[in-house]
Design an enzyme around this catalytic site. Structure first.
Site, PDB file in Angstrom:
ATOM      1  N   ASP A   1      35.617  46.346  36.569  1.00 11.97           N
ATOM      2  CA  ASP A   1      36.209  45.014  36.683  1.00 11.97           C
ATOM      3  C   ASP A   1      36.814  44.683  35.329  1.00 11.97           C
ATOM      4  OD1 ASP A   1      36.671  42.350  37.836  1.00 11.97           O
ATOM      5  OD2 ASP A   1      35.184  41.728  36.346  1.00 11.97           O
TER       6      ASP A   1
ATOM      7  N   THR B   1      37.957  41.755  33.786  1.00  9.55           N
ATOM      8  CA  THR B   1      37.450  40.614  33.033  1.00  9.55           C
ATOM      9  C   THR B   1      35.976  40.807  32.721  1.00  9.55           C
ATOM     10  OG1 THR B   1      39.022  39.191  34.187  1.00  9.55           O
ATOM     11  CG2 THR B   1      37.239  38.111  33.001  1.00  9.55           C
TER      12      THR B   1
ATOM     13  N   ASP C   1      30.692  41.622  35.868  1.00 11.04           N
ATOM     14  CA  ASP C   1      29.840  40.553  35.347  1.00 11.04           C
ATOM     15  C   ASP C   1      29.955  39.270  36.137  1.00 11.04           C
ATOM     16  OD1 ASP C   1      32.386  39.757  34.662  1.00 11.04           O
ATOM     17  OD2 ASP C   1      31.835  39.049  32.660  1.00 11.04           O
TER      18      ASP C   1
END
Length: 800
Positions: free
Chosen positions: A316, A318, A556
Site C-alpha cells: 500500500d 500511503t 497501515d
C-alpha cells in the site's frame, strides 16, 4: 476525509445532533466497583506461554522420555563415559528453555509497545486505557480504523459504518445507529461514535478467537509439520529395529550382561533425532529475539518462515512507500472561485471531522486560521475508502444550506470535465490532488456526487520514505515481485513508484476485469494499481494466490484490513490502525519499511539452515536403524558403545549443526521440506551404514583374542566418522572460511581423541596395527566417493 481510493455508491448520511454534553461515562467509583466484582476485560492481548509451560514443552517429550529411561539404565550398568549422551540431552533441553524464555520476554515486551489503547469516557473525560482495562458498562469511543475490542451497544453514532467481514464474511460495511449491537472483532471504516460495553473478557464474541490468534506458538508451519511427519517415520523405523536389537544382544548373544545392555542402548540412542526439534525451536526463538531488537513484533512465529517463502509483495503506497504525513503545496481555484472563500470552506470541512485522516490533517495544518472553523455542520458524509470522498453541509449567511464534497477528482467529476486535465498534469508529477466541489444534490440523497461543480484543486505532496527505494531494490535482487496497490490516482501512484525505481505499467483498478481468471492475468502483468477499493485489494491478493504465488501484503490503513487478513503474510506498520495491527502477523513497530528485508533474511536463515541440519540428523537415524537391522541379521555384537556414538554425534552433528543452524542464509525458501530432506538423508544413511558394517565384518575376521571386540569397534568408528565428516562437508557447501574451519576443527578434535592416551582410554578407542585402520580409511573413501555420485544423481533425478 481523504485516503482517496476508488468507487462510489449509495452511502448514508446522518444529521449532526445539536451540541450536547453527551453521556459522561462511568465514574471512578463505578469503575473500581466493577473491577472488584471481576467485570473487567481480562483477556490478555498476547497469550504467551508461561515459564512452566515452556519447561514442560521442552522437557516432557516422547523422545526425552525414551532417552531418559535409557540414561538411567546406563548409569547403573555402564561407566560414566557411556552416560554422556544423557548430560548432552540435559544441556540441550536447558538451552531450549532459556532461548524460548528469552523469546517470550522479547515478544511480550514488544506486544505491550504495540498494544491498542482504546479511548473510554470516564467522569466526562476521554481517557486511553489498555484493552484489559475496559470494564463492563464503559463508554468506548471509536473512529475510523479502530477495532471494536468488546461487545456492546451503540450509544452515539455520527455516520458510523462498521465492517464485520472478519466475523460474518459479509464485505459491505454495516451502518450502526444508537441502540444497535456492535461485536468485538469488527472495525470502523467510516464515521465515529461510542458504544457501551455489555460483554467483556471471555464472554465477548471474538475474545477466544483473538486470544488463540495471538498465542505464542511454533506450530502450523510447513517446517514444523514436516519435522513432525519425519518424526513419525522415525518412530515407525525405531520400534522394530530396537526390539530386534534387544533380543539379539540380550538373548541370542552370550556376552556379559552389562556389556550387552550398554551396546543395546548404544544401538537405540542414535535412532532418535532429538536435537532436530531443539534446534528448530532455538532457531525460531533466536529469530524472534533478533527481530525484536529491530522493533519488529512477530505475532505468529511461522510468519518468519512464511515471509521467507514469499515471491510477491503487495504494497500500500500511503504509509508504506510514503510517510503518513503530507503537506499542502498548492491551492488552485477553478471557475473563478474566490480563494478566500475556498480557504474558509476547507477550514470548515477540517473542523467538522473529529478524526481527520492524513490528507485532511494537512489541510487543517495549512489553513489554521480559516473563518469557517466556527461553523457547525448541518449534516456530514464521512469518508470511506470505497466512496473516495467525504462531505459536509453548512448553513450560509443567507440561511440556505450549502453542501461541499472533498475527495478524488476522477470520482467526483465526469470523465470529460476540463478540471481533470489539470489534475492529470499534477498526478504525473507524483502529487496527490483533491477536489473541493459544491454539491448539487442533498448529501443524504442517492449519489450526492452527481452534478457536483468543481471549485478548487488542493495539491498535496507526500513524503517518500528514505529507505523505500533501497528496500524495493532488495526485493528485486531477491527475485520477489513488488506490486503497489493503492486507492490513489493510478498516474500519481505510478509517478511515486517510478521515483523509487519501481518500473512497470500503472493501471486504474476501475478498469480491471471482474472475472477471477482474467483478473489474475491482469494483476500479473501490471506493477502499479490505483483507485483500488478495499474489496478489490482482497480480490487481487486472491487472484495472485490462485496463480500459485505466496503473497505478502503491507499496509497501515483500515482499507488494507481485508487484504492483510487474506494474504499469506500480513505486515502492518506500528502506527497503523488498530484493525490492521490486529489481523497482521508481523507489526513493524518502528514504522520502517526497511525492516522487512531483515524479516525475510531471518526466515530464510531458519528454513535453509534447518533443512541442512535436518539432513545431518536423519542420516544418523537411517544408518543407526540399518546397523541395528544388520546386527540382528548377522547375529553379532553391536559394534559401538554409547560413548562412541556420543563422540561421533557431537563432532559430526551436534556442534556443527548448532553453528550451521544460526548462520546467515539468503537462499529463498523452497517448498516440500520433507521430500528435500529425505531424498538426501536416506541414501546418505544407507551408504554410511553399509560401509561401517563392512568394515566391522572385515575387522571381525582380522582380529582375534581378548581385545578383538575393542579393536573391531575402533575400526568401525573410524569408518563411520570419516563418512559422517564427508556428509558434513557436503552439507556445509557452499564453503566460506568459517565453514571450512568448522569442518577442519571437528576433524582435528577426533584426531586429538585418537592420539592422546587418556582420551583413548576414556572413549575406548585405540587403533590396532596398520592393516585394519587403513582398510577402514579405504572403505570410507570408497563410500564417500559413492555418496558424492549418488547425491548428485539424486539432485538431477528428483529435483524439488
Amino acid at each position: 476525509m481523504t485516503n482517496v481510493d476508488a468507487g462510489a455508491g449509495l452511502d448514508p448520511v446522518h444529521p449532526v445532533a445539536p451540541p450536547t454534553t453527551g453521556p459522561a461515562g462511568l465514574t471512578r467509583a463505578q469503575v473500581a466497583e466493577r473491577v472488584a466484582r471481576g467485570e473487567v476485560n481480562d483477556v490478555p492481548v498476547r497469550s504467551s506461554r508461561s515459564l512452566g509451560e515452556i519447561v514442560r514443552a521442552n522437557v516432557f517429550t516422547r523422545f526425552n522420555a525414551i532417552i531418559g529411561v535409557l540414561w538411567v539404565v546406563t548409569l547403573f550398568v555402564a561407566p560414566i563415559q557411556d552416560s554422556l549422551f544423557g548430560f548432552v540431552i540435559l544441556a540441550n533441553t536447558g538451552i531450549g528453555i532459556v532461548q524460548e524464555w528469552r523469546a517470550k520476554r522479547t515478544l511480550d515486551s514488544l506486544a505491550v509497545i504495540g498494544e491498542a489503547r482504546p479511548a473510554v469516557r470516564r467522569d466526562g473525560r476521554s481517557v486511553q486505557v489498555p484493552t484489559s482495562g475496559i470494564v463492563l458498562g464503559d463508554l468506548v469511543e471509536i473512529g475510523p480504523g479502530d477495532k471494536i475490542v468488546v461487545d456492546g451497544v451503540c450509544a452515539e453514532a455520527d455516520g458510523l459504518e462498521v465492517d464485520e467481514s472478519l466475523l460474518t464474511g459479509e464485505a459491505d460495511p454495516v451502518v450502526k445507529h444508537p441502540g444497535e449491537q456492535v461485536m468485538s472483532g469488527s472495525f470502523v471504516v467510516a464515521g465515529g461514535g461510542a458504544f457501551q460495553a455489555t460483554k467483556v473478557g471471555r464472554e465477548a464474541y471474538a475474545a477466544q478467537l483473538a486470544e488463540e490468534a495471538s498465542r505464542f506458538t511454533l506450530v502450523h508451519s510447513e517446517l514444523r509439520s514436516g519435522i513432525s511427519t519425519i518424526l513419525k517415520y522415525v518412530t515407525w523405523m525405531m520400534v522394530p529395529a530396537a526390539l530386534g536389537l534387544i533380543v539379539t544382544q540380550l538373548v541370542a548373544r552370550s556376552n556379559d550382561f552389562r556389556g550387552s545392555v550398554a551396546r543395546t542402548i548404544a544401538g537405540i540412542i542414535p535412532m532418535v533425532p532429538e536435537g532436530l526439534v531443539l534446534l528448530t525451536s532455538v532457531a525460531f526463538a533466536i529469530g524472534v529475539i533478533r527481530l525484536g531488537r529491530k522493533q519488529c513484533l512477530v505475532q505468529e512465529l511461522p510468519a518468519i518462515e512464511g515471509l521467507a517463502r514469499v515471491d510477491t509483495v503487495c504494497l500500500d503506497k500511503t504509509g508504506t512507500l510514503t510517510e503518513g504525513g503530507m503537506d499542502v503545496t498548492g491551492l488552485k481555484p477553478l471557475n473563478g472561485a474566490d480563494e478566500g472563500r475556498v480557504r474558509e470552506v476547507l477550514a470548515a470541512l477540517g473542523a467538522s471531522d473529529p478524526r481527520p485522516n492524513a490528507s485532511l490533517q494537512a489541510i487543517i495544518d495549512a489553513y489554521p486560521d480559516g473563518h469557517g472553523q466556527d461553523r457547525r455542520p448541518v449534516s456530514t458524509l464521512p469518508f470511506s475508502s470505497a466512496r473516495k470522498y467525504s462531505g459536509a453541509a453548512f448553513e450560509e449567511d443567507d440561511g440556505k444550506v450549502a453542501g461541499w464534497l472533498l475527495g478524488a477528482p476522477d470520482v467526483l467529476l465526469a470523465p470529460d470535465d476540463p478540471a481533470l486535465a489539470e489534475t492529470g498534469r499534477l498526478n504525473e508529477q507524483g502529487l496527490r490532488v483533491l477536489l473541493l466541489a459544491r454539491a448539487a444534490r442533498d448529501l443524504d440523497g442517492p449519489d450526492p456526487a452527481r452534478g457536483a461543480r468543481p471549485v478548487a484543486l488542493v495539491v498535496l505532496e507526500q513524503r517518500l520514505r528514505p529507505d523505500a527505494a533501497e528496500t524495493l531494490r532488495y526485493f528485486a535482487d531477491q527475485d520477489v515481485q513488488a506490486k503497489v496497490i493503492s486507492g490513489d490516482n493510478a498516474v500519481s501512484v505510478g509517478a511515486v513508484a517510478h521515483k523509487l525505481g519501481l518500473t512497470g505499467k500503472a493501471v486504474d483498478a476501475r478498469r480491471l476485469p471482474a472475472d477471477p481468471a482474467d483478473l489474475a492475468k491482469a494483476v500479473d502483468r501490471a506493477t502499479v494499481f490505483g483507485r483500488v477499493t478495499p474489496q478489490q485489494k482482497r480480490e487481487m491478493v486472491g487472484a495472485l494466490q490462485s496463480e500459485g504465488r505466496t503473497v505478502a501484503m503491507t499496509g497501515d490503513g483500515v482499507n488494507d484490513v481485508l487484504a492483510l487478513k487474506d494474504a499469506d503474510i500480513g505486515v502492518s506498520m506500528g502506527s497503523g490502525s488498530e484493525a490492521t495491527r490486529a489481523v497482521a502477523q508481523i507489526v513493524l513497530l518502528n514504522n520502517s519499511f526497511a525492516t522487512l528485508p531483515s524479516v525475510v533474511a531471518e526466515g530464510r536463515r531458519v528454513i535453509g539452515n534447518i533443512t541442512r541440519v535436518a539432513t545431518l540428523f536423519l542420516v544418523k537415524t537411517v544408518y543407526s536403524v540399518l546397523l541395528a537391522l544388520l546386527v540382528v541379521c548377522w547375529q553379532v555384537e553391536y559394534p559401538f558403545l554409547p560413548r562412541h556414538l556420543t563422540l561421533l554425534s557431537t563432532l559430526t552433528i551436534g556442534v556443527p549443526a548448532f553453528f550451521l543452524a544460526l548462520a546467515p542464509n539468503k537462499e529463498r525458501a523452497r517448498p516440500h521440506f520433507v521430500r528435500r530432506v529425505m531424498r538426501y538423508s536416506v541414501p546418505g544413511g544407507l551408504l554410511a551404514g553399509v560401509a561401517t558394517f563392512v568394515t566391522y565384518l572385515l575387522a571381525r575376521h582380522h582380529y582375534t583374542g581378548a581385545g578383538a571386540l575393542s579393536a573391531e569397534t575402533s575400526a568401525a568408528t573410524l569408518t563411520l566418522f570419516l563418512i559422517s565428516m564427508w556428509v558434513l562437508a557436503i552439507i556445509a557447501r557452499p564453503y566460506t572460511w568459517w565453514r571450512v574451519a568448522l569442518v577442519a576443527a571437528m576433524g582435528v578434535a577426533f584426531l586429538f581423541v585418537l592420539t592422546v592416551p587418556w582420551l583413548q582410554d576414556f572413549f575406548a578407542l585405540r587403533l590396532v596395527g596398520n592393516v585394519m585402520p587403513w582398510t577402514a580409511v579405504g572403505v570410507a573413501v570408497v563410500a564417500a566417493a559413492a555418496l558424492e555420485l549418488v547425491w548428485r544423481w539424486v539432485g538431477r533425478r528428483f529435483p524439488v
